[in-house]
Design an enzyme around this catalytic site. Structure first.
Site, PDB file in Angstrom:
ATOM      1  N   GLU A 275      54.245 -16.264  93.760  1.00 59.67           N
ATOM      2  CA  GLU A 275      55.097 -15.177  94.822  1.00 59.67           C
ATOM      3  C   GLU A 275      53.951 -14.629  95.592  1.00 59.67           C
ATOM      4  O   GLU A 275      53.278 -13.937  95.147  1.00 59.67           O
ATOM      5  CB  GLU A 275      55.666 -14.117  93.662  1.00 59.67           C
ATOM      6  CG  GLU A 275      56.131 -12.926  94.617  1.00 59.67           C
ATOM      7  CD  GLU A 275      56.686 -11.716  94.028  1.00 59.67           C
ATOM      8  OE1 GLU A 275      57.308 -11.797  92.784  1.00 59.67           O
ATOM      9  OE2 GLU A 275      56.930 -10.771  94.555  1.00 59.67           O
TER      10      GLU A 275
ATOM     11  N   THR B  56      58.454  -8.941  97.959  1.00 58.21           N
ATOM     12  CA  THR B  56      58.422  -7.766  99.040  1.00 58.21           C
ATOM     13  C   THR B  56      59.354  -8.035 100.154  1.00 58.21           C
ATOM     14  O   THR B  56      59.367  -7.307 101.096  1.00 58.21           O
ATOM     15  CB  THR B  56      57.197  -7.142  99.314  1.00 58.21           C
ATOM     16  OG1 THR B  56      56.087  -7.517  98.298  1.00 58.21           O
ATOM     17  CG2 THR B  56      57.142  -5.698  99.610  1.00 58.21           C
TER      18      THR B  56
ATOM     19  N   LYS C 212      65.557  -9.920  89.626  1.00 59.51           N
ATOM     20  CA  LYS C 212      64.033  -9.336  89.063  1.00 59.51           C
ATOM     21  C   LYS C 212      64.694  -8.007  88.521  1.00 59.51           C
ATOM     22  O   LYS C 212      65.617  -7.506  89.034  1.00 59.51           O
ATOM     23  CB  LYS C 212      63.233  -9.352  90.185  1.00 59.51           C
ATOM     24  CG  LYS C 212      62.337  -7.997  90.359  1.00 59.51           C
ATOM     25  CD  LYS C 212      61.600  -8.384  91.600  1.00 59.51           C
ATOM     26  CE  LYS C 212      60.342  -7.249  91.661  1.00 59.51           C
ATOM     27  NZ  LYS C 212      59.003  -7.476  92.598  1.00 59.51           N
TER      28      LYS C 212
ATOM     29  N   ARG D 133      52.794  -8.104 101.921  1.00 57.61           N
ATOM     30  CA  ARG D 133      52.359  -6.626 102.092  1.00 57.61           C
ATOM     31  C   ARG D 133      51.111  -6.686 102.688  1.00 57.61           C
ATOM     32  O   ARG D 133      50.317  -5.758 102.873  1.00 57.61           O
ATOM     33  CB  ARG D 133      52.114  -6.224 100.717  1.00 57.61           C
ATOM     34  CG  ARG D 133      53.133  -5.970  99.826  1.00 57.61           C
ATOM     35  CD  ARG D 133      52.900  -5.441  98.395  1.00 57.61           C
ATOM     36  NE  ARG D 133      53.907  -5.770  97.775  1.00 57.61           N
ATOM     37  CZ  ARG D 133      53.908  -5.537  96.241  1.00 57.61           C
ATOM     38  NH1 ARG D 133      53.241  -4.918  95.548  1.00 57.61           N
ATOM     39  NH2 ARG D 133      55.214  -5.823  95.514  1.00 57.61           N
TER      40      ARG D 133
HETATM   41  C1  3PG Z   1      55.917  -6.293  92.391  1.00 57.73           C
HETATM   42  O1  3PG Z   1      56.018  -5.915  93.588  1.00 57.73           O
HETATM   43  O2  3PG Z   1      56.446  -6.779  91.609  1.00 57.73           O
HETATM   44  C2  3PG Z   1      55.072  -5.284  91.599  1.00 57.73           C
HETATM   45  O3  3PG Z   1      54.278  -4.296  92.292  1.00 57.73           O
HETATM   46  C3  3PG Z   1      54.194  -5.748  90.561  1.00 57.73           C
HETATM   47  O4  3PG Z   1      53.996  -4.746  89.770  1.00 57.73           O
HETATM   48  P1  3PG Z   1      52.544  -4.884  88.737  1.00 57.73           P
HETATM   49  O5  3PG Z   1      51.273  -4.600  89.770  1.00 57.73           O
HETATM   50  O6  3PG Z   1      52.487  -3.718  88.049  1.00 57.73           O
HETATM   51  O7  3PG Z   1      52.374  -6.000  88.045  1.00 57.73           O
END
Ligand code: 3PG
Length: 216
Positions: A47, A75, A135, A51
């Protein structure tokens, strides 16, 4: 089969491996070596989050050069982003939440959307669009394992990829749940290792994550 009409299903994405790295790529030069390092460690589903300004270019480079990878975008919040990511080569998309506009756009597209939910009402909205894989985000903050167990009561046929606060310390507890197929996390592509181009460390983390999964 006509390859252009082929659409990967959300369930195929969630069942392709127990852990999914959440990748934040700052430098385009890191895209392919980072993806290769993860694949070398046994992780196929990647993934790449939207960002950073170069995220779409990173998706294009990885999908063209790392053929073993199943490349997705993370995202995603708008139909426009969905379209751009699909054009860049992403075959699946992950969103932190869901909106009717995004769900409708995904339905009409060739990209598999795995939307994020944190409440039963959001889950029900996704189910109205025929989805049964989601998710669960932000997993730890939104109730973690007790919440997933509680959701399994009224929604027994729904499968999740919890993300947000998942780490080597708790991922097996999530994977032990019947309604969890895989977990996502940034710990698999840590910013410090990427910054120092320590690809061996990324491969090692991936291997450890896969090897330490306790068979349920
Ligand atoms: C995401 O976008 O899925 C999360 O920011 C990932 O979360 P984590 O940094 O706690 O693994």
């Amino acid at each position: 089969m006509n390859q252009t009409n082929w659409k990967i299903q959300p369930k195929d994405v969630l069942n392709a491996g127990p852990v999914m790295p959440v990748m934040v790529i700052q430098d385009l030069d890191d895209a392919v070596p980072l993806a290769q390092a993860l694949v070398a460690g046994g992780i196929k589903v990647l993934e790449i989050t939207l960002r950073t300004p170069i995220a779409l270019e990173a998706i294009k480079l990885i999908s063209e050069n790392v053929k073993e990878a199943i490349v997705g975008v993370g995202t995603i919040t708008t139909p426009e982003q969905l379209k751009a990511a699909e054009a860049a080569g992403a075959v699946f998309a992950i969103s932190p939440g869901l909106t009717p506009t995004l769900l409708a756009a995904a339905q009409a597209s060739n990209i598999a959307l795995i939307p994020g939910i944190a409440t039963l009402s959001e889950l029900m909205m996704g189910m109205e669009y025929g989805l049964d894989h989601f998710k669960f985000f932000p997993a730890e903050a939104a109730g973690g394992i007790p919440m997933l167990k509680a959701i399994a009561g009224p929604a027994p046929y729904i499968t999740f990829c919890p993300t947000g606060g998942i780490s080597p310390d708790n991922y097996n507890a999530y994977l032990a749940l019947n309604n969890v197929a895989c977990v996502g996390g940034s710990w698999l592509a840590p910013a410090d290792a990427v910054k120092t181009k320590n690809w061996a460390k990324v491969t090692e983390l991936a291997k450890q994550a896969i090897d330490n999964v306790i068979a349920a």
